[in-house]
Design a protein around this motif. Structure first.
Motif, PDB file in Angstrom:
ATOM      1  N   TYR A 178      15.519   8.987   8.825  1.00  0.00           N
ATOM      2  CA  TYR A 178      14.125   9.151   7.359  1.00  0.00           C
ATOM      3  C   TYR A 178      13.129   7.232   7.940  1.00  0.00           C
ATOM      4  O   TYR A 178      13.810   6.570   7.906  1.00  0.00           O
ATOM      5  CB  TYR A 178      14.987   8.537   6.456  1.00  0.00           C
ATOM      6  N   CYS A 179      11.935   7.742   8.153  1.00  0.00           N
ATOM      7  CA  CYS A 179      11.150   6.572   8.823  1.00  0.00           C
ATOM      8  C   CYS A 179      10.104   6.584   7.849  1.00  0.00           C
ATOM      9  O   CYS A 179       9.518   7.531   6.957  1.00  0.00           O
ATOM     10  CB  CYS A 179      11.189   7.216   9.806  1.00  0.00           C
ATOM     11  N   GLU A 180      10.289   5.329   7.177  1.00  0.00           N
ATOM     12  CA  GLU A 180       8.950   5.002   6.285  1.00  0.00           C
ATOM     13  C   GLU A 180       7.630   5.453   6.465  1.00  0.00           C
ATOM     14  O   GLU A 180       7.044   5.363   8.506  1.00  0.00           O
ATOM     15  CB  GLU A 180       9.272   3.831   5.955  1.00  0.00           C
ATOM     16  N   LYS A 181       6.759   5.221   6.102  1.00  0.00           N
ATOM     17  CA  LYS A 181       5.267   5.439   6.667  1.00  0.00           C
ATOM     18  C   LYS A 181       4.819   3.946   6.506  1.00  0.00           C
ATOM     19  O   LYS A 181       5.217   3.543   5.589  1.00  0.00           O
ATOM     20  CB  LYS A 181       4.538   6.542   4.821  1.00  0.00           C
TER      21      LYS A 181
ATOM     22  N   ARG B 212       0.953  -6.298   5.781  1.00  0.00           N
ATOM     23  CA  ARG B 212       0.066  -4.711   6.077  1.00  0.00           C
ATOM     24  C   ARG B 212      -2.014  -5.188   6.698  1.00  0.00           C
ATOM     25  O   ARG B 212      -1.982  -4.283   6.556  1.00  0.00           O
ATOM     26  CB  ARG B 212       0.181  -3.797   4.691  1.00  0.00           C
ATOM     27  N   TRP B 213      -1.474  -6.176   6.360  1.00  0.00           N
ATOM     28  CA  TRP B 213      -3.465  -6.830   5.332  1.00  0.00           C
ATOM     29  C   TRP B 213      -3.775  -7.780   7.176  1.00  0.00           C
ATOM     30  O   TRP B 213      -4.633  -7.923   7.120  1.00  0.00           O
ATOM     31  CB  TRP B 213      -3.471  -7.877   4.947  1.00  0.00           C
TER      32      TRP B 213
ATOM     33  N   THR C  74      -3.847   3.144   5.862  1.00  0.00           N
ATOM     34  CA  THR C  74      -2.242   3.372   6.198  1.00  0.00           C
ATOM     35  C   THR C  74      -1.235   3.130   4.850  1.00  0.00           C
ATOM     36  O   THR C  74      -0.575   3.525   5.338  1.00  0.00           O
ATOM     37  CB  THR C  74      -2.219   2.953   7.350  1.00  0.00           C
ATOM     38  N   ASP C  75      -1.270   2.440   4.043  1.00  0.00           N
ATOM     39  CA  ASP C  75      -0.161   1.866   2.667  1.00  0.00           C
ATOM     40  C   ASP C  75      -0.406   3.035   2.256  1.00  0.00           C
ATOM     41  O   ASP C  75      -0.019   4.388   2.364  1.00  0.00           O
ATOM     42  CB  ASP C  75      -0.714   0.812   2.262  1.00  0.00           C
ATOM     43  N   TRP C  76      -1.587   3.019   0.825  1.00  0.00           N
ATOM     44  CA  TRP C  76      -1.672   4.060   0.442  1.00  0.00           C
ATOM     45  C   TRP C  76      -2.401   5.096   0.441  1.00  0.00           C
ATOM     46  O   TRP C  76      -2.186   6.149   0.146  1.00  0.00           O
ATOM     47  CB  TRP C  76      -2.240   3.518  -1.447  1.00  0.00           C
TER      48      TRP C  76
END
Length: 466
Positions: free
Chosen positions: A143-146, A256-257, A267-269
């Motif tokens: 299971y890999c997070e996006k 993320r920033w 690539t987040d939302w």
């Protein structure tokens, strides 16, 4: 156990892992189907006997890891944790495992264990592809997070290795497992309720902002070199923020920033909402192959040749108004930061809006008197059973896919088609010009610099181990 019990890789274990990887690679090359049965590990005995639950490990014990792993524990036994921050390890061990988990600072030690069936990868984005590829080669499902990758070329390699090894990988785009909102939205489109899809407006909010962030000493519990991993060497930065306890930083929670570590909101939302939007095009029976991304973006730092010129503040796009064109020239996806978070689907016969909190519009209201066919949702799920919502359903679907050795609802192949759009949008923002894409070759065309940004070099010592 105390902090010193964190297990560092020994040379003997490294040799055993290397030897095992070589064997698994040789075995995998002969595999040409998308999914195959378990092989040559303790997983096979458990799968055949059905007498015990599978065992899994959590790699990355931060926010997403501690939110998602408790759901995984409903289906499998969490036996090991890995993080490069010893504080995360200790806190996660108490929170998730009552202090009883095996603790590691090097994920390769987990991959070397034959008794671990699958891994949950919840690290910062820049580690996802490397760990996932090596996990699949080590015979683990995941299971890999996006987002699954930091670059387009990483996605090509992930998909290649998944096909070779047949491992089951569920990407953490759990909106695909939300029965009452997003999949009902897709079913509405598939049933022709808004006619031919013409336009989608995707709201993903504004990116992060920071003042100048000074270089600071690395916290004693954090292995900064290993946290950076494949990304360029850089000093640790931190600035306290009275309004937010975690402050401004280029490390935990704010990675993320920074384009070095992620892709910002795109690539987040974006990894969530672009996904549903492009599935909507397919549900309408239209071609969702992307052909170009164009538009405008605002950054808080100056760029040259696609690279930020200032190293002491957040550098991903803060605001954007982008348009994605598709092979079906009648439909366009407009990506914005200044509209409601969610997706507005517009067809030639109606429109509606969906996000995690609501599904509204006349086509939705019409369901009261004209409900969807009984099999409408089942078709969206490819006939797979789905009972719950969000993370629970996503894990449940993963375990079903592992049991049946089939692709899960958020497989790496369909995910990367969507994520490539997010990556192309990021390249467009950084260069400030239109980016053209050839889906048949999965290549940026007509722009040598933009094409070169499909990949990034790995820092020495942190290359993907094949």
């Amino acid at each position: 156990m105390n902090q010193t019990q964190t297990k560092l890789a020994s040379s003997a274990t490294r040799q055993r892992l290397s030897s095992r990887r070589r064997f698994l690679k040789q075995t995998a090359i002969a595999t040409t189907v998308a999914c195959v049965p378990y092989h040559l590990t303790a997983s096979r005995a458990r799968a055949e006997s059905k007498s015990s639950r599978p065992q899994f490990a959590l790699i990355g014990v931060g926010g997403n890891g501690t939110r998602t792993a408790p759901v995984g524990k409903e289906f499998a036994d969490l036996v090991a944790l890995c993080d490069v921050d010893s504080g995360h390890l200790e806190a996660g061990n108490q929170l998730l495992c009552d202090g009883k988990a095996d603790l590691y600072s090097d994920y390769r030690e987990i991959l070397a264990r034959d008794d671990i069936d699958l891994v949950q990868i919840s690290t910062p984005d820049h580690w996802h592809a490397k760990i996932l590829i090596e996990a699949m080669l080590a015979g683990k499902d995941a299971y890999c997070e996006k987002p699954l990758t930091l670059t387009i070329d990483e996605g090509k390699l992930v998909r290649q290795v998944q096909k070779q090894t047949g491992r089951v990988v569920q990407v953490g785009t759990q909106q695909r497992s939300s029965f009452d909102k997003f999949n009902k939205a897709l079913a509405i489109i598939a049933d022709g309720r808004i006619g031919k899809l013409k336009r989608m407006v995707v709201g993903i909010d504004s990116g992060g902002w920071s003042p100048e962030i000074p270089v600071m000493d690395v916290p004693g519990e954090l292995d900064w070199d290993r946290w950076l991993g494949p990304t360029p060497e850089m000093p640790y930065r931190y600035l306290a923020n009275p309004k937010k306890g975690n402050g401004y930083t280029n490390g935990h929670t704010h990675f993320r920033w920074w384009y070095e570590h992620s892709g910002g909101k795109l690539t987040d939302w974006g990894a969530h909402h672009f996904d549903i939007a492009m599935l909507g095009i397919a549900a309408a029976g239209q071609n969702n192959d992307p052909v170009s991304v164009d538009g405008t973006a605002t950054h808080d730092v100056e760029f040259k040749g696609g690279m930020p010129l200032q190293a002491d503040r957040y550098n991903t796009a803060r605001a954007f108004d982008l348009n994605v064109a598709f092979a079906d020239g009648d439909v366009v996806m407009n990506i914005r930061n200044d509209v409601d978070n969610g997706i507005l689907f517009e067809g030639d016969q109606g429109r509606f809006f969906v996000n995690r909190g609501k599904l509204v519009g006349k086509p939705v209201e019409d369901l009261v008197t004209k409900p969807l066919p009984d099999d409408a949702i089942s078709k969206i799920y490819r006939g797979m059973p789905m009972k719950q919502n969000d993370r629970h359903a996503h894990w449940e679907n993963l375990m079903y896919a592992i049991d049946k050795r089939v692709l899960p609802i958020s497989d790496v192949h369909s995910h990367m088609k969507m994520l490539n759009v997010a990556h192309l949008a990021g390249i467009c923002c950084r260069l400030g010009r239109k980016v053209n894409w050839d889906q048949s070759t999965e290549t940026v065309v007509g722009d040598e610099l933009a094409a070169s940004m499909m990949k990034r070099p790995y820092r020495a010592g942190y290359e993907i181990e094949m």
